[in-house]
Structure formats: structure tokens, C-alpha cells
Design a protein around this motif. Structure first.
Motif, short mmCIF file in Angstrom:
data_model
loop_
_atom_site.label_atom_id
_atom_site.label_comp_id
_atom_site.label_asym_id
_atom_site.label_seq_id
_atom_site.Cartn_x
_atom_site.Cartn_y
_atom_site.Cartn_z
N ARG A 97 -4.91 2.86 -8.67
CA ARG A 97 -4.50 3.17 -7.29
C ARG A 97 -3.07 2.70 -7.00
O ARG A 97 -2.39 3.27 -6.17
CB ARG A 97 -5.49 2.62 -6.27
CG ARG A 97 -5.46 1.14 -6.10
CD ARG A 97 -6.49 0.69 -5.06
NE ARG A 97 -7.13 -0.53 -5.44
CZ ARG A 97 -8.21 -0.64 -6.19
NH1 ARG A 97 -8.78 0.43 -6.66
NH2 ARG A 97 -8.72 -1.81 -6.49
N LYS A 146 -0.50 5.42 -7.48
CA LYS A 146 -0.39 6.40 -6.39
C LYS A 146 0.63 5.98 -5.34
O LYS A 146 1.19 6.81 -4.65
CB LYS A 146 -1.75 6.63 -5.75
CG LYS A 146 -2.73 7.28 -6.71
CD LYS A 146 -4.10 7.42 -6.09
CE LYS A 146 -5.07 7.96 -7.14
NZ LYS A 146 -6.43 7.94 -6.66
N TYR A 147 0.85 4.68 -5.22
CA TYR A 147 1.81 4.20 -4.22
C TYR A 147 3.21 4.74 -4.48
O TYR A 147 3.97 4.97 -3.54
CB TYR A 147 1.86 2.68 -4.18
CG TYR A 147 0.55 2.01 -3.79
CD1 TYR A 147 -0.39 2.66 -3.01
CD2 TYR A 147 0.26 0.73 -4.20
CE1 TYR A 147 -1.58 2.05 -2.66
CE2 TYR A 147 -0.93 0.10 -3.85
CZ TYR A 147 -1.85 0.76 -3.08
OH TYR A 147 -3.01 0.15 -2.73
N ALA A 171 0.81 -1.22 0.00
CA ALA A 171 0.00 0.00 0.00
C ALA A 171 0.85 1.27 0.00
O ALA A 171 0.46 2.29 0.55
CB ALA A 171 -0.99 0.00 1.16
N ALA A 211 -5.13 -1.15 -12.46
CA ALA A 211 -5.49 -0.72 -11.09
C ALA A 211 -4.78 0.60 -10.80
O ALA A 211 -3.70 0.61 -10.19
CB ALA A 211 -5.10 -1.80 -10.09
#
Length: 156
Positions: free
Chosen positions: A134, A137-138, A81, A132
């Protein structure tokens, strides 16, 4: 086939291995095993079983996966994450890349893990982020190069 990704110095809050997280993971694993690999937020999820680097005991984790280009490969990311540290399962893969099993669509599949590097890693990462967003963003929250790993079905 080197697993050589160091920790970063900054990143998002790392998912912890507390009792609540372990319970959530066990519930996800149970659901994946009984209903298939559609996981949280609509991503494809498999159960990754590794051998502990220190303990030698089997450890299972739900992990998002992406197509590897053919029917015998899957791509996973040790994103944690966007945390500053690699997830524990990354070190288990590093210690025992030939003692890995995935569970997917009601099948248990023996695989070998290989960390991708250079252009091959960049191409796989681009596919992950396209599927994906998201995950992209990591890279803004951590200074760690997020490992990308190919799992390949073992022969025999």
C-alpha cells in the motif's frame, strides 16, 4: 544528513490533527506501549518521540517501521498516506535529529535520524513497498518525493 524534502502540489487527503485523530493516535500509542509493536493492518509500529521544531515540546506518534539491515537501525517513511505535505514529525526530526526516541517491544531507545537520499533511499523504499505494498500506491497520489528516514541507535 539533510532533511530537505519540499511539499508537493497534489496528494491524497492528508490525515488531520483533529481531536479524533489525536485520540486515535493516543489509543494506538497506549496499545503499542502495553502490548508491543504490532499495529494497524499487521504492520510493525513503533512510538516515535520527537522534539517540536517550533514548541520544543516532546511529541509522540505511532509510525510504521521496517528493518534497517541490522539490529541497531529502523527505517520509517514520512508518507502521510500519500498526502501533499510531509507530516509534522518530519520537521521535528529535521530540527532535532539527535533528540529522538523510539519505543519498541517494551524498550525506550535513543536514536539519531538521518534522511536517506539517492540510491540508498531507492533501495530502502523498494524494501518498504515489498513489505507493505500500500505504500507504493502513495507515490501515485502525490507528486512529493516521500522521505525515507533511517533511525540509528545512539551510542552511550
Amino acid at each position: 544528513m539533510t532533511f530537505d524534502n519540499p511539499h508537493g502540489t497534489r496528494g491524497a487527503r492528508q490525515p488531520s490533527a483533529n481531536a479524533l485523530m489525536r485520540f486515535g493516535n493516543s489509543m494506538n500509542i497506549r496499545r503499542i506501549r502495553s502490548k508491543g509493536g504490532r499495529g494497524v493492518m499487521g504492520m510493525n509500529v513503533l512510538v516515535l518521540t520527537t522534539v517540536g521544531a517550533k514548541t520544543g515540546q516532546e511529541r509522540s506518534n505511532p509510525v510504521a517501521w521496517f528493518p534497517g539491515g541490522d539490529d541497531d537501525t529502523w527505517i520509517i517513511s514520512a508518507s502521510a498516506a500519500g498526502g501533499p505535505r510531509n507530516p509534522a514529525w518530519y520537521y521535528n526530526l529535521a530540527a532535532h535529529p539527535d533528540q529522538v526516541r523510539i519505543e519498541l517491544d517494551g524498550q525506550s531507545i535513543e536514536v539519531t535520524a538521518e534522511q536517506l537520499h539517492g540510491e540508498e533511499r531507492e533501495q530502502a523504499w523498494a524494501k518498504i513497498v515489498a513489505a507493505a505494498p500500500r505504500f507504493g500506491k502513495y507515490t501515485t497520489t502525490t507528486d512529493r518525493l516521500i522521505p525515507v528516514i533511517r533511525l540509528r541507535r545512539r551510542e552511550g
